[in-house]
Design an enzyme around this catalytic site. Sequence first.
Site, PDB file in Angstrom:
ATOM      1  N   ASP A   1     -60.634  15.606  62.142  1.00  0.00           N
ATOM      2  CA  ASP A   1     -60.060  14.351  61.673  1.00  0.00           C
ATOM      3  C   ASP A   1     -58.791  14.003  62.443  1.00  0.00           C
ATOM      4  O   ASP A   1     -57.942  14.871  62.681  1.00  0.00           O
ATOM      5  CB  ASP A   1     -59.664  14.477  60.196  1.00  0.00           C
ATOM      6  CG  ASP A   1     -60.671  13.818  59.269  1.00  0.00           C
ATOM      7  OD1 ASP A   1     -61.474  12.984  59.744  1.00  0.00           O
ATOM      8  OD2 ASP A   1     -60.639  14.133  58.070  1.00  0.00           O
TER       9      ASP A   1
ATOM     10  N   LYS B   1     -62.945  12.384  64.161  1.00  0.00           N
ATOM     11  CA  LYS B   1     -63.326  11.388  63.147  1.00  0.00           C
ATOM     12  C   LYS B   1     -62.091  10.569  62.836  1.00  0.00           C
ATOM     13  O   LYS B   1     -60.980  11.104  62.784  1.00  0.00           O
ATOM     14  CB  LYS B   1     -63.853  12.079  61.882  1.00  0.00           C
ATOM     15  CG  LYS B   1     -64.144  11.090  60.730  1.00  0.00           C
ATOM     16  CD  LYS B   1     -64.978  11.719  59.623  1.00  0.00           C
ATOM     17  CE  LYS B   1     -64.201  12.511  58.618  1.00  0.00           C
ATOM     18  NZ  LYS B   1     -63.169  11.751  57.872  1.00  0.00           N
TER      19      LYS B   1
ATOM     20  N   GLU C   1     -60.735   7.033  60.286  1.00  0.00           N
ATOM     21  CA  GLU C   1     -61.059   6.162  59.153  1.00  0.00           C
ATOM     22  C   GLU C   1     -60.839   4.705  59.524  1.00  0.00           C
ATOM     23  O   GLU C   1     -59.919   4.376  60.276  1.00  0.00           O
ATOM     24  CB  GLU C   1     -60.160   6.519  57.952  1.00  0.00           C
ATOM     25  CG  GLU C   1     -60.406   7.916  57.432  1.00  0.00           C
ATOM     26  CD  GLU C   1     -59.549   8.264  56.209  1.00  0.00           C
ATOM     27  OE1 GLU C   1     -58.847   7.385  55.677  1.00  0.00           O
ATOM     28  OE2 GLU C   1     -59.590   9.441  55.804  1.00  0.00           O
TER      29      GLU C   1
ATOM     30  N   GLU D   1     -68.104   7.122  52.303  1.00  0.00           N
ATOM     31  CA  GLU D   1     -67.503   7.826  51.159  1.00  0.00           C
ATOM     32  C   GLU D   1     -67.424   6.917  49.947  1.00  0.00           C
ATOM     33  O   GLU D   1     -66.922   5.792  50.018  1.00  0.00           O
ATOM     34  CB  GLU D   1     -66.095   8.344  51.519  1.00  0.00           C
ATOM     35  CG  GLU D   1     -65.476   9.122  50.358  1.00  0.00           C
ATOM     36  CD  GLU D   1     -64.298  10.013  50.735  1.00  0.00           C
ATOM     37  OE1 GLU D   1     -63.957  10.100  51.937  1.00  0.00           O
ATOM     38  OE2 GLU D   1     -63.729  10.637  49.823  1.00  0.00           O
TER      39      GLU D   1
ATOM     40  N   ASP E   1     -58.918  16.101  57.201  1.00  0.00           N
ATOM     41  CA  ASP E   1     -57.485  16.077  56.863  1.00  0.00           C
ATOM     42  C   ASP E   1     -57.289  16.371  55.376  1.00  0.00           C
ATOM     43  O   ASP E   1     -56.156  16.528  54.914  1.00  0.00           O
ATOM     44  CB  ASP E   1     -56.821  14.755  57.286  1.00  0.00           C
ATOM     45  CG  ASP E   1     -57.423  13.542  56.613  1.00  0.00           C
ATOM     46  OD1 ASP E   1     -58.468  13.672  55.933  1.00  0.00           O
ATOM     47  OD2 ASP E   1     -56.855  12.436  56.769  1.00  0.00           O
ATOM     48  N   SER E   2     -58.390  16.518  54.642  1.00  0.00           N
ATOM     49  CA  SER E   2     -58.310  17.041  53.272  1.00  0.00           C
ATOM     50  C   SER E   2     -57.648  18.415  53.269  1.00  0.00           C
ATOM     51  O   SER E   2     -57.196  18.892  52.225  1.00  0.00           O
ATOM     52  CB  SER E   2     -59.708  17.123  52.641  1.00  0.00           C
ATOM     53  OG  SER E   2     -60.595  17.818  53.488  1.00  0.00           O
TER      54      SER E   2
HETATM   55  O1  KIV Z   1     -61.020  15.018  55.064  1.00  0.00           O
HETATM   56  C1  KIV Z   1     -62.169  15.235  54.658  1.00  0.00           C
HETATM   57  O2  KIV Z   1     -62.492  16.316  54.141  1.00  0.00           O
HETATM   58  C2  KIV Z   1     -63.153  14.177  54.806  1.00  0.00           C
HETATM   59  C3  KIV Z   1     -64.458  14.342  54.098  1.00  0.00           C
HETATM   60  C4  KIV Z   1     -64.274  14.203  52.652  1.00  0.00           C
HETATM   61  C5  KIV Z   1     -65.503  13.437  54.629  1.00  0.00           C
HETATM   62  O3  KIV Z   1     -62.907  13.204  55.445  1.00  0.00           O
END
Ligand code: KIV
Length: 275
Positions: A88, A118, A120, A186, A49-50
């Site tokens: 994510d 994924k 969090e 992280e 989600d970055s």
């Molecule tokens: O969103 C992302 O890019 C991430 C990584 C930094 C692990 O969760």
Amino acid sequence: MSAAAPIRRILPPDILSRKGGNRLVMLTAYTTPVARLVDPHCDIALVGDSVGMVLHGMPSTLGVTVEMMILHGRAVMRGLERAMCVIDMPFGSYEESPQQAFRNAARILSETGAPAVKLEGGAGMAETIAFLTARGVPVMAHVGLTPQAVNTLGGYRVVGRGAEADRVLADARACADAGAFAIVLEKLPAALAARVTADLPIPTIGIGAGPDCDGQVLVVDDMLGLFTDFRPKFVKRYAELGRDADAAIKAYAAEVRSGAFPGPDHVFAETVPQK
Ligand code: KIV
């Protein structure tokens, strides 16, 4: 003459079986061309989600939607033959209840073709991780600095110093016990990441968490020197593509302005013989 054997895609059980073995290589990817670059060299392409900050200029990941993750997930899946795609779950798409998480995870998997998501969070997400894995949704967990919780954490800071260490270890254990097939660590102190890695039966994938994890992940734009807004200290740059792109665009602009573009040797489309 027999046809070449189809390339087998890496799947969550393959990643789980790498615990303590050859280190796992993971990079983010948000587009088809970058997925094509990542595929031959990485085990996992993460549609993180970055993407909200890196490609869409958002100030944090909090504004990312399920629709954005599906759009980028489909693009990445078109570029992968072998590496496993993990997508994510964005902020607000899974925290309310295991049922909400399943609805959105099922959409993400069925509309992209990716095999895993994924999410969090630690012990507080254990029930959701168990609910998803019991219903055919492989889950990669993510503890330590969890950027979706930036407002409660009070910034993008190292997590797990001093008294926080035992909580991080308990969070990671809870995710593994709930059935996560791997976990991102992280911004943990390196010694804590090593402790978590030694303790868990699932692979740990570090980002800013020292060398002693079962694998490493970076944001691809960071390691290529493309994303310059924000540069975490732990990021190692393997290229300076942002600087090179700036020089190329500057040279093009100068040629256009001076009338030198495209130059005497340039072959225009209409002078190329048509087939
Ligand atoms: O969103 C992302 O890019 C991430 C990584 C930094 C692990 O969760």
